[in-house]
Structures are given as structure tokens and as C-alpha cells.
Scaffold this motif. Structure first.
Motif, PDB file in Angstrom:
ATOM      1  N   ALA A  69       0.823  -1.217   0.000  1.00  0.00           N
ATOM      2  CA  ALA A  69       0.000   0.000   0.000  1.00  0.00           C
ATOM      3  C   ALA A  69       0.854   1.263   0.000  1.00  0.00           C
ATOM      4  N   TRP A  73       1.679   4.049  -3.369  1.00  0.00           N
ATOM      5  CA  TRP A  73       1.396   5.487  -3.351  1.00  0.00           C
ATOM      6  C   TRP A  73       2.640   6.301  -3.690  1.00  0.00           C
ATOM      7  N   ALA A  78      -1.938   7.821  -8.816  1.00  0.00           N
ATOM      8  CA  ALA A  78      -2.963   7.668  -7.785  1.00  0.00           C
ATOM      9  C   ALA A  78      -3.964   6.570  -8.114  1.00  0.00           C
ATOM     10  N   TRP A  79      -4.388   6.446  -9.370  1.00  0.00           N
ATOM     11  CA  TRP A  79      -5.382   5.430  -9.716  1.00  0.00           C
ATOM     12  C   TRP A  79      -4.852   4.022  -9.417  1.00  0.00           C
ATOM     13  N   VAL A  82      -4.749   3.536  -5.594  1.00  0.00           N
ATOM     14  CA  VAL A  82      -6.094   3.279  -5.071  1.00  0.00           C
ATOM     15  C   VAL A  82      -6.454   1.811  -5.267  1.00  0.00           C
ATOM     16  N   LEU A  83      -6.163   1.275  -6.451  1.00  0.00           N
ATOM     17  CA  LEU A  83      -6.449  -0.144  -6.712  1.00  0.00           C
ATOM     18  C   LEU A  83      -5.661  -1.054  -5.768  1.00  0.00           C
ATOM     19  N   SER A  85      -4.516  -0.244  -2.805  1.00  0.00           N
ATOM     20  CA  SER A  85      -5.077  -0.063  -1.463  1.00  0.00           C
ATOM     21  C   SER A  85      -6.360  -0.870  -1.294  1.00  0.00           C
ATOM     22  N   LEU A  86      -7.197  -0.892  -2.318  1.00  0.00           N
ATOM     23  CA  LEU A  86      -8.415  -1.702  -2.264  1.00  0.00           C
ATOM     24  C   LEU A  86      -8.083  -3.191  -2.206  1.00  0.00           C
TER      25      LEU A  86
END
Length: 106
Positions: A69, A73, A78-79, A82-83, A85-86
Motif C-alpha cells: 500500500a 502510493w 494515484a489510480w 487506489v487499486l 489499497s483496495l
């Protein structure tokens, strides 16, 4: 999901650290790949080199999730972060059954 997150950690962490030091990048791979290879809970893997209690295995997984994670970053757009992190959050959910077993197997 755990393996996908581990792969991200193995790629993103040295990617970030290589900008600072190639030695840190190599060490990060040794830590992220080497520690879970050396230390495992009996019954969780077929080949156990150094047996550790379940909570150690859980901490090693958390290390991988955090590395994936945070490094995503720092390394990627960012996209993509985010993926990742999800994916890490989903892995936290899907690992709960295994973690309960790891803690109870002590």
C-alpha cells in the motif's frame, strides 16, 4: 488476493527504494521474500524451515500489505495506488479465517 498483494509489495517497494539506494532496494526484496520463506507456522505451509507461532506469520503478512500500500502510493499514479489499497483492504478481509486458525494453532 494475498499473493497478488505480495507481488505488488515485491515490485513497488524496491521500485521506490531504488531511487534512494540500490542496496535498500535489494534488502527490501530479501526482507519481503526471505522472511516469509524462512519463518512459517507449521500446518500453514508444507515446508517449514523455521517454525514460528501464528502471530508471527500474521505480522509478516501485515508487513507485506503495508509495503504494498505505502510503496504503491510513492511509486505509481494515484489510480494504481487506489487499486492496490483496495486490494490490500480486501486481503485483510479474506485473511481473517486463516488468521483465526493461525492464532488458534498455537
Amino acid at each position: 488476493m494475498r499473493f497478488a498483494t505480495e507481488l505488488v509489495a515485491w515490485v513497488a517497494t524496491p521500485w521506490v527504494l531504488a531511487g534512494h539506494s540500490w542496496l535498500l532496494a535489494v534488502l527490501s526484496v530479501l526482507v519481503l521474500v526471505g522472511l516469509p520463506t524462512l519463518f512459517s507456522t507449521p500446518g500453514d505451509k508444507t515446508a517449514v524451515l523455521i517454525a514460528v507461532p501464528g502471530w508471527v506469520t500474521i505480522l509478516l503478512v501485515l508487513l507485506q500489505l503495508a509495503a504494498a500500500a505505502v510503496s504503491s502510493w510513492l511509486a505509481w499514479p494515484a489510480w494504481a495506488a487506489v487499486l492496490v489499497s483496495l486490494l490490500a483492504a480486501a486481503t485483510l478481509v479474506t485473511e481473517q479465517r486463516r488468521w483465526r486458525w493461525l492464532v488458534s494453532s498455537q
